[in-house]
Design a protein around this motif. Structure first.
Motif, mmCIF file in Angstrom:
data_model
loop_
_atom_site.group_PDB
_atom_site.id
_atom_site.type_symbol
_atom_site.label_atom_id
_atom_site.label_comp_id
_atom_site.label_asym_id
_atom_site.label_seq_id
_atom_site.Cartn_x
_atom_site.Cartn_y
_atom_site.Cartn_z
ATOM 1 N N VAL A 154 1.010 -1.319 0.225
ATOM 2 C CA VAL A 154 0.044 -0.115 -0.083
ATOM 3 C C VAL A 154 0.933 1.362 -0.127
ATOM 4 N N PRO A 155 0.484 2.106 -0.423
ATOM 5 C CA PRO A 155 1.127 3.535 -0.789
ATOM 6 C C PRO A 155 0.964 4.304 0.617
ATOM 7 N N VAL A 156 2.101 4.779 1.117
ATOM 8 C CA VAL A 156 2.042 5.663 2.224
ATOM 9 C C VAL A 156 2.797 6.773 2.052
ATOM 10 N N THR A 157 2.101 7.990 1.836
ATOM 11 C CA THR A 157 2.621 9.445 1.713
ATOM 12 C C THR A 157 3.024 10.033 3.051
ATOM 13 N N PHE A 158 4.322 10.453 3.024
ATOM 14 C CA PHE A 158 4.913 11.301 4.122
ATOM 15 C C PHE A 158 5.191 12.596 3.692
ATOM 16 N N THR A 159 4.119 13.664 4.494
ATOM 17 C CA THR A 159 4.395 14.981 4.064
ATOM 18 C C THR A 159 5.350 15.994 4.902
ATOM 19 N N PHE A 160 5.971 16.885 4.280
ATOM 20 C CA PHE A 160 6.900 17.700 5.137
ATOM 21 C C PHE A 160 6.781 18.993 5.025
ATOM 22 N N LEU A 161 7.036 19.863 6.119
ATOM 23 C CA LEU A 161 6.902 21.227 5.981
ATOM 24 C C LEU A 161 7.723 21.622 4.730
ATOM 25 N N GLY A 162 6.829 22.643 3.874
ATOM 26 C CA GLY A 162 7.380 23.234 2.843
ATOM 27 C C GLY A 162 6.716 22.674 1.597
ATOM 28 N N GLY A 163 5.867 21.412 1.808
ATOM 29 C CA GLY A 163 4.989 20.944 0.805
ATOM 30 C C GLY A 163 5.429 19.576 0.347
ATOM 31 N N SER A 164 6.621 19.361 0.152
ATOM 32 C CA SER A 164 7.180 18.225 -0.400
ATOM 33 C C SER A 164 6.633 16.850 0.157
ATOM 34 N N SER A 165 6.696 15.941 -0.633
ATOM 35 C CA SER A 165 6.098 14.689 -0.013
ATOM 36 C C SER A 165 6.717 13.505 -0.677
ATOM 37 N N LYS A 166 6.723 12.500 -0.004
ATOM 38 C CA LYS A 166 7.387 10.875 -0.400
ATOM 39 C C LYS A 166 6.370 9.983 -0.185
ATOM 40 N N VAL A 167 6.230 9.291 -1.430
ATOM 41 C CA VAL A 167 5.315 8.021 -1.228
ATOM 42 C C VAL A 167 6.106 6.626 -1.074
ATOM 43 N N VAL A 168 5.900 5.817 -0.143
ATOM 44 C CA VAL A 168 6.653 4.753 0.069
ATOM 45 C C VAL A 168 5.632 3.434 0.233
ATOM 46 N N GLU A 169 6.072 2.534 -0.570
ATOM 47 C CA GLU A 169 5.158 1.131 -0.695
ATOM 48 C C GLU A 169 5.258 0.502 0.760
ATOM 49 N N PHE A 170 4.498 0.152 1.439
ATOM 50 C CA PHE A 170 4.434 -0.601 2.656
ATOM 51 C C PHE A 170 3.963 -1.979 2.561
ATOM 52 N N PRO A 171 4.596 -2.979 2.375
ATOM 53 C CA PRO A 171 4.246 -4.444 2.365
ATOM 54 C C PRO A 171 3.294 -4.720 3.530
ATOM 55 N N ILE A 172 2.170 -5.320 3.094
ATOM 56 C CA ILE A 172 1.651 -6.013 4.528
ATOM 57 C C ILE A 172 1.895 -7.351 4.598
ATOM 58 N N HIS A 173 2.187 -7.292 6.071
ATOM 59 C CA HIS A 173 2.709 -8.616 6.782
ATOM 60 C C HIS A 173 1.349 -9.487 7.151
ATOM 61 N N ALA A 174 1.659 -10.440 7.574
ATOM 62 C CA ALA A 174 0.430 -11.441 8.260
ATOM 63 C C ALA A 174 -0.149 -10.769 9.380
ATOM 64 N N PRO A 175 -1.515 -11.045 9.491
ATOM 65 C CA PRO A 175 -2.087 -10.325 10.558
ATOM 66 C C PRO A 175 -1.560 -10.809 12.098
ATOM 67 N N SER A 176 -1.486 -9.742 12.911
ATOM 68 C CA SER A 176 -1.278 -10.237 14.231
ATOM 69 C C SER A 176 -2.249 -11.188 14.820
ATOM 70 N N VAL A 177 -1.519 -12.130 15.560
ATOM 71 C CA VAL A 177 -2.474 -13.516 16.223
ATOM 72 C C VAL A 177 -2.434 -13.193 17.634
ATOM 73 N N GLU A 178 -3.460 -13.116 18.415
ATOM 74 C CA GLU A 178 -3.445 -13.009 19.774
ATOM 75 C C GLU A 178 -3.359 -14.103 20.347
ATOM 76 N N LEU A 179 -2.560 -14.446 21.289
ATOM 77 C CA LEU A 179 -2.010 -15.570 21.898
ATOM 78 C C LEU A 179 -3.129 -16.202 23.014
ATOM 79 N N PRO A 180 -3.425 -17.193 23.380
ATOM 80 C CA PRO A 180 -4.515 -17.625 24.171
ATOM 81 C C PRO A 180 -4.036 -17.065 25.415
ATOM 82 N N ALA A 181 -4.973 -17.076 26.512
ATOM 83 C CA ALA A 181 -4.410 -16.735 27.752
ATOM 84 C C ALA A 181 -4.330 -17.990 28.413
ATOM 85 N N ASN A 182 -3.282 -17.983 29.369
ATOM 86 C CA ASN A 182 -3.021 -19.330 30.062
ATOM 87 C C ASN A 182 -3.832 -19.561 31.428
#
Length: 182
Positions: A154-182
């Motif tokens: 997914v593209p993520v845009t970082f914007t900076f003072l002065g108006g410039s921006s940088k678009v970075v592709e963030f890969p999606i990793h496997a969803p977090s999995v909640e550990l069962p309560a002991n």
């Protein structure tokens, strides 16, 4: 000047810049302009803004996202941001078409309005790297778009003072999995 003096001077400048940013963020717009304009002066203000116009060229970002299995409406993003330039810069926003809004959170601390807006006023000192890893401050993607899956980017845009921006592709990793309560 020896290395210790230079280091102290750099730290003092970074601390001052951070204080100015946080003080400015809490002021009404009219008051913030009235306070800063006389102290800085028009030529210095114009020069500072010119230094910010190409912030995106100085900044590199690497990151990734994942979605929460217990709440698929939320995603989290972790990243490292580096200012490779000789000027201090200011991150003023982070956006993505993958979600309605990004806010900031810390894994182990109470959330406040100031925490939520961290990435709308983050000072990026020259020649520095900041890491926002799991277990620390990170992005929270509110109202994620459906249809995204592990391996997508997914593209993520970082914007900076002065108006410039940088678009970075963030890969999606496997969803977090909640550990069962002991």
């Amino acid at each position: 000047m020896n290395g210790t003096q230079g280091s102290r001077r750099w730290k003092a400048r970074a601390a001052f810049l951070g204080l100015c940013i946080f003080a400015h963020a809490g002021m009404p717009e009219s008051q913030a302009q009235d306070v800063s304009a006389p102290a800085i002066g028009n030529r210095a203000t114009a020069a500072a803004e010119a230094d910010q116009n190409n912030a995106a060229a100085d900044i590199s970002v690497k990151g990734w996202m994942r979605y929460d299995t217990s709440n698929p409406d939320l995603g989290v993003g972790y990243f490292t941001i580096t200012n490779n330039g000789m000027q201090n810069h200011l991150l003023t926003g982070v956006t993505s078409p993958a979600c309605d809004q990004f806010i900031a959170r810390h894994s182990d601390q109470e959330s406040t309005d100031y925490t939520s807006g961290l990435f709308t006023r983050l000072a990026l000192p020259r020649q520095s790297t900041m890491d926002f890893p799991e277990g620390g401050y990170h992005l929270v993607c509110l109202h994620t778009k459906s249809g995204l899956k592990t391996g997508d980017e997914v593209p993520v845009t970082f914007t900076f003072l002065g108006g410039s921006s940088k678009v970075v592709e963030f890969p999606i990793h496997a969803p977090s999995v909640e550990l069962p309560a002991n």
